[in-house]
Scaffold this motif. Structure first.
Motif, PDB file in Angstrom:
ATOM      1  N   PRO A 156       0.814  -1.225   0.000  1.00 16.66           N
ATOM      2  CA  PRO A 156       0.000   0.000   0.000  1.00 16.66           C
ATOM      3  C   PRO A 156       0.838   1.261   0.000  1.00 16.66           C
ATOM      4  CG  PRO A 156      -0.831  -1.587   1.604  1.00 16.66           C
ATOM      5  CD  PRO A 156       0.476  -2.121   1.122  1.00 16.66           C
ATOM      6  N   GLN A 157       2.005   1.244   0.718  1.00 11.78           N
ATOM      7  CA  GLN A 157       2.782   2.467   0.817  1.00 11.78           C
ATOM      8  C   GLN A 157       3.453   2.839  -0.488  1.00 11.78           C
ATOM      9  OE1 GLN A 157       3.453  -0.331   2.338  1.00 11.78           O
ATOM     10  NE2 GLN A 157       5.603  -0.931   2.121  1.00 11.78           N
ATOM     11  N   ASP A 158       3.453   1.948  -1.451  1.00 12.99           N
ATOM     12  CA  ASP A 158       4.112   2.254  -2.710  1.00 12.99           C
ATOM     13  C   ASP A 158       3.281   3.168  -3.593  1.00 12.99           C
ATOM     14  OD1 ASP A 158       6.450   1.616  -4.441  1.00 12.99           O
ATOM     15  OD2 ASP A 158       4.863   0.910  -5.792  1.00 12.99           O
ATOM     16  N   ASP A 159       2.003   3.336  -3.255  1.00 13.86           N
ATOM     17  CA  ASP A 159       1.143   4.151  -4.105  1.00 13.86           C
ATOM     18  C   ASP A 159       1.563   5.600  -4.106  1.00 13.86           C
ATOM     19  OD1 ASP A 159      -0.237   1.906  -4.630  1.00 13.86           O
ATOM     20  OD2 ASP A 159      -1.843   2.280  -3.166  1.00 13.86           O
ATOM     21  N   ALA A 160       2.041   6.092  -2.961  1.00 14.63           N
ATOM     22  CA  ALA A 160       2.393   7.506  -2.885  1.00 14.63           C
ATOM     23  C   ALA A 160       3.621   7.834  -3.690  1.00 14.63           C
ATOM     24  CB  ALA A 160       2.598   7.906  -1.420  1.00 14.63           C
ATOM     25  N   SER A 161       4.553   6.862  -3.780  1.00 14.09           N
ATOM     26  CA  SER A 161       5.793   7.134  -4.490  1.00 14.09           C
ATOM     27  C   SER A 161       5.649   7.036  -5.988  1.00 14.09           C
ATOM     28  CB  SER A 161       6.888   6.167  -4.020  1.00 14.09           C
ATOM     29  OG  SER A 161       6.490   4.833  -4.281  1.00 14.09           O
ATOM     30  N   SER A 162       4.648   6.323  -6.447  1.00 12.14           N
ATOM     31  CA  SER A 162       4.438   6.197  -7.890  1.00 12.14           C
ATOM     32  C   SER A 162       2.993   6.513  -8.214  1.00 12.14           C
ATOM     33  CB  SER A 162       4.791   4.780  -8.362  1.00 12.14           C
ATOM     34  OG  SER A 162       4.001   3.841  -7.675  1.00 12.14           O
ATOM     35  N   PRO A 163       2.669   7.775  -8.266  1.00  9.47           N
ATOM     36  CA  PRO A 163       1.282   8.163  -8.491  1.00  9.47           C
ATOM     37  C   PRO A 163       0.787   7.669  -9.830  1.00  9.47           C
ATOM     38  CG  PRO A 163       2.745  10.042  -8.776  1.00  9.47           C
ATOM     39  CD  PRO A 163       3.580   8.931  -8.241  1.00  9.47           C
ATOM     40  N   ASN A 164      -0.450   7.259  -9.809  1.00 10.65           N
ATOM     41  CA  ASN A 164      -1.062   6.765 -11.036  1.00 10.65           C
ATOM     42  C   ASN A 164      -1.896   7.873 -11.651  1.00 10.65           C
ATOM     43  OD1 ASN A 164      -1.987   5.090 -13.045  1.00 10.65           O
ATOM     44  ND2 ASN A 164      -3.685   4.303 -11.803  1.00 10.65           N
ATOM     45  N   HIS A 165      -1.592   8.198 -12.886  1.00  4.79           N
ATOM     46  CA  HIS A 165      -2.317   9.255 -13.576  1.00  4.79           C
ATOM     47  C   HIS A 165      -3.367   8.607 -14.468  1.00  4.79           C
ATOM     48  CE1 HIS A 165       0.551  12.325 -12.278  1.00  4.79           C
ATOM     49  NE2 HIS A 165       1.478  11.418 -12.520  1.00  4.79           N
ATOM     50  N   PRO A 166      -4.627   8.663 -14.088  1.00  2.00           N
ATOM     51  CA  PRO A 166      -5.666   8.000 -14.877  1.00  2.00           C
ATOM     52  C   PRO A 166      -5.796   8.658 -16.236  1.00  2.00           C
ATOM     53  CG  PRO A 166      -6.656   9.438 -13.235  1.00  2.00           C
ATOM     54  CD  PRO A 166      -5.180   9.420 -12.961  1.00  2.00           C
ATOM     55  N   PRO A 167      -6.168   7.889 -17.243  1.00  2.00           N
ATOM     56  CA  PRO A 167      -6.362   8.479 -18.567  1.00  2.00           C
ATOM     57  C   PRO A 167      -7.501   9.482 -18.546  1.00  2.00           C
ATOM     58  CG  PRO A 167      -7.198   6.223 -18.501  1.00  2.00           C
ATOM     59  CD  PRO A 167      -6.466   6.450 -17.212  1.00  2.00           C
ATOM     60  N   ARG A 168      -7.309  10.559 -19.251  1.00  2.00           N
ATOM     61  CA  ARG A 168      -8.319  11.604 -19.267  1.00  2.00           C
ATOM     62  C   ARG A 168      -9.492  11.183 -20.130  1.00  2.00           C
ATOM     63  NH1 ARG A 168      -5.037  16.513 -21.254  1.00  2.00           N
ATOM     64  NH2 ARG A 168      -6.982  17.567 -20.850  1.00  2.00           N
ATOM     65  N   GLY A 169     -10.658  11.627 -19.744  1.00  2.00           N
ATOM     66  CA  GLY A 169     -11.853  11.285 -20.488  1.00  2.00           C
ATOM     67  C   GLY A 169     -11.955  12.064 -21.785  1.00  2.00           C
ATOM     68  N   GLN A 170     -12.856  11.616 -22.633  1.00  2.00           N
ATOM     69  CA  GLN A 170     -12.998  12.233 -23.940  1.00  2.00           C
ATOM     70  C   GLN A 170     -13.512  13.664 -23.837  1.00  2.00           C
ATOM     71  OE1 GLN A 170     -15.461   9.982 -26.560  1.00  2.00           O
ATOM     72  NE2 GLN A 170     -15.480  11.529 -28.174  1.00  2.00           N
ATOM     73  N   PHE A 171     -14.288  13.962 -22.784  1.00  2.00           N
ATOM     74  CA  PHE A 171     -14.918  15.269 -22.676  1.00  2.00           C
ATOM     75  C   PHE A 171     -14.290  16.122 -21.576  1.00  2.00           C
ATOM     76  CE2 PHE A 171     -18.113  12.295 -24.285  1.00  2.00           C
ATOM     77  CZ  PHE A 171     -18.414  12.900 -25.490  1.00  2.00           C
ATOM     78  N   ASP A 172     -13.050  15.800 -21.185  1.00  2.00           N
ATOM     79  CA  ASP A 172     -12.415  16.549 -20.103  1.00  2.00           C
ATOM     80  C   ASP A 172     -12.268  18.026 -20.446  1.00  2.00           C
ATOM     81  OD1 ASP A 172     -12.294  14.451 -18.442  1.00  2.00           O
ATOM     82  OD2 ASP A 172     -10.127  14.160 -18.490  1.00  2.00           O
ATOM     83  N   VAL A 173     -11.900  18.328 -21.676  1.00  2.00           N
ATOM     84  CA  VAL A 173     -11.679  19.718 -22.064  1.00  2.00           C
ATOM     85  C   VAL A 173     -12.709  20.182 -23.093  1.00  2.00           C
ATOM     86  CG1 VAL A 173      -9.223  19.691 -21.542  1.00  2.00           C
ATOM     87  CG2 VAL A 173     -10.001  18.946 -23.785  1.00  2.00           C
ATOM     88  N   ALA A 174     -13.847  19.500 -23.127  1.00  2.00           N
ATOM     89  CA  ALA A 174     -14.882  19.885 -24.085  1.00  2.00           C
ATOM     90  C   ALA A 174     -15.457  21.249 -23.711  1.00  2.00           C
ATOM     91  CB  ALA A 174     -15.989  18.838 -24.110  1.00  2.00           C
ATOM     92  N   ARG A 175     -15.666  22.070 -24.715  1.00  2.00           N
ATOM     93  CA  ARG A 175     -16.224  23.404 -24.499  1.00  2.00           C
ATOM     94  C   ARG A 175     -17.384  23.625 -25.455  1.00  2.00           C
ATOM     95  NH1 ARG A 175     -10.620  24.451 -24.282  1.00  2.00           N
ATOM     96  NH2 ARG A 175      -9.911  25.091 -22.217  1.00  2.00           N
ATOM     97  N   VAL A 176     -18.295  24.450 -25.023  1.00  2.00           N
ATOM     98  CA  VAL A 176     -19.441  24.780 -25.857  1.00  2.00           C
ATOM     99  C   VAL A 176     -18.976  25.680 -26.995  1.00  2.00           C
ATOM    100  CG1 VAL A 176     -21.699  25.891 -25.887  1.00  2.00           C
ATOM    101  CG2 VAL A 176     -20.984  24.561 -23.891  1.00  2.00           C
ATOM    102  N   GLU A 177     -19.499  25.438 -28.178  1.00  2.00           N
ATOM    103  CA  GLU A 177     -19.175  26.284 -29.321  1.00  2.00           C
ATOM    104  C   GLU A 177     -19.623  27.713 -29.028  1.00  2.00           C
ATOM    105  OE1 GLU A 177     -18.270  28.182 -32.606  1.00  2.00           O
ATOM    106  OE2 GLU A 177     -17.648  26.107 -32.277  1.00  2.00           O
ATOM    107  N   PRO A 178     -18.689  28.670 -28.991  1.00  2.00           N
ATOM    108  CA  PRO A 178     -19.070  30.040 -28.613  1.00  2.00           C
ATOM    109  C   PRO A 178     -20.003  30.700 -29.616  1.00  2.00           C
ATOM    110  CG  PRO A 178     -16.788  29.951 -29.356  1.00  2.00           C
ATOM    111  CD  PRO A 178     -17.244  28.534 -29.218  1.00  2.00           C
ATOM    112  N   ALA A 179     -19.850  30.375 -30.896  1.00  2.00           N
ATOM    113  CA  ALA A 179     -20.746  30.940 -31.911  1.00  2.00           C
ATOM    114  C   ALA A 179     -21.933  30.001 -32.077  1.00  2.00           C
ATOM    115  CB  ALA A 179     -20.000  31.126 -33.229  1.00  2.00           C
ATOM    116  N   GLY A 180     -22.872  30.096 -31.161  1.00  2.00           N
ATOM    117  CA  GLY A 180     -23.993  29.170 -31.148  1.00  2.00           C
ATOM    118  C   GLY A 180     -25.182  29.670 -31.936  1.00  2.00           C
ATOM    119  N   ALA A 181     -26.365  29.270 -31.475  1.00  2.00           N
ATOM    120  CA  ALA A 181     -27.591  29.558 -32.223  1.00  2.00           C
ATOM    121  C   ALA A 181     -27.855  31.052 -32.328  1.00  2.00           C
ATOM    122  CB  ALA A 181     -28.769  28.857 -31.552  1.00  2.00           C
TER     123      ALA A 181
END
Length: 304
Positions: A11-36
């Protein structure tokens, strides 16, 4: 002497080697500014063209000019909203070189005023009897309401204090070329006809843009990231073009696996470079703080 056992399953090994989960598809999704709202502004120009078809040569000419002004205003508004969104998304940004939204409001006022003058001209018995008061008032109100509804362009630079503008320009050119490589990757991967691999490419591009933003915020990081923004991205683009051509013809599962593995490696390396640049920035801050502390102590200033 007793020694604590440690391993990859401890268990103590988790802190020394942090696991970076894969980012989701919509992590940086933004609304189209030029909308309706912005797209609806194309409709008045279309309606004006059809209404002017039976108004004679002069009425048709005035209507077409007014429709052209309204269409140009709608296009400028779309681009202005997108530029404003990009400005707001960055912590350091320059004001837009061309105030698109302001000129869009001006063109809207001119277009509406000219359309109102067309009506006055058609209703008057002679051209000299056409009043200019109503067209001017309609144009002014349209321009003001347009500015109130959509706002104006950012008029000041943001977060540029202490940043070398020459270096910033160099970074802007490199990032622009890098964005071109990403756009070419997007165009190429569409030929593969696989939505999953398209989403995978988009995820890598989001990671690459994190590196772009890091370099833009501190242009001194350009030297450490130039190879990633030029050589590696160009190689990724070339590999994407080749993969898309091969996979579109053969549907080779091994080619898909190899290309996915390449994207995984690239994403990990780009993310690692971004973390390293951020860590270097923090180290620079620590050094500056320590130097300032030592100087204050030499001058007899208490830090308590």
């Amino acid at each position: 002497m007793a020694k604590r056992y440690g391993g990859k399953f401890s268990p103590q090994d988790d802190a020394s080697s942090p696991n970076h989960p894969p980012r989701g598809q919509f992590d940086v999704a933004r609304v189209e500014p030029a909308g309706a709202r912005a797209n609806l502004l194309f409709l008045p120009a279309v309606a004006l063209v059809f209404l002017s078809l039976n108004d004679g040569a002069v009425g048709l000419t005035i209507g077409l000019i007014a429709a052209g002004l309204l269409t140009a205003a709608a296009f400028l508004l779309r681009e202005g909203l997108r530029a404003e969104s990009a400005y707001n998304a960055r912590r350091t940004a320059r004001r837009p070189a061309f105030p698109r939204k302001i000129f869009s409001s001006l063109l809207t006022g001119l277009g509406v005023g000219l359309a109102a003058y067309r009506t006055e001209y058609l209703d008057a018995a002679a051209a000299s009897e056409a009043s200019l008061i109503a067209p001017i008032l309609f144009g002014l109100m349209a321009g003001v309401l347009h500015s109130v509804s959509f706002g104006i362009d950012p008029m000041t630079d943001k977060g540029m204090e202490g940043i070398d503008t020459f270096q910033q320009d160099r970074v802007a050119r490199v990032v622009e070329d890098a964005e071109t490589h990403l756009s070419e990757m997007t165009d190429a991967i569409k030929r593969a006809g696989d939505r999953r691999i398209e989403a995978r490419v988009e995820r890598f591009q989001d990671t690459a843009r994190d590196l772009f933003r890091t370099v833009e915020e501190d242009p001194r990081d350009l030297a450490g990231a130039r190879k990633y923004l030029t050589v590696y991205l160009k190689g990724a683009r070339d590999a994407t073009v080749k993969f898309a051509d091969v996979y579109a013809r053969t549907r080779d599962a091994q080619a898909l696996e190899d290309y996915s593995s390449l994207l995984d490696d690239l994403e990990q390396n780009f993310a690692a470079r971004t973390r390293k640049l951020l860590l270097d920035d923090r180290s620079d801050l620590t050094v500056e703080i320590d130097v300032l502390r030592e100087r204050l102590q030499r001058e007899g200033v208490r830090l308590d």
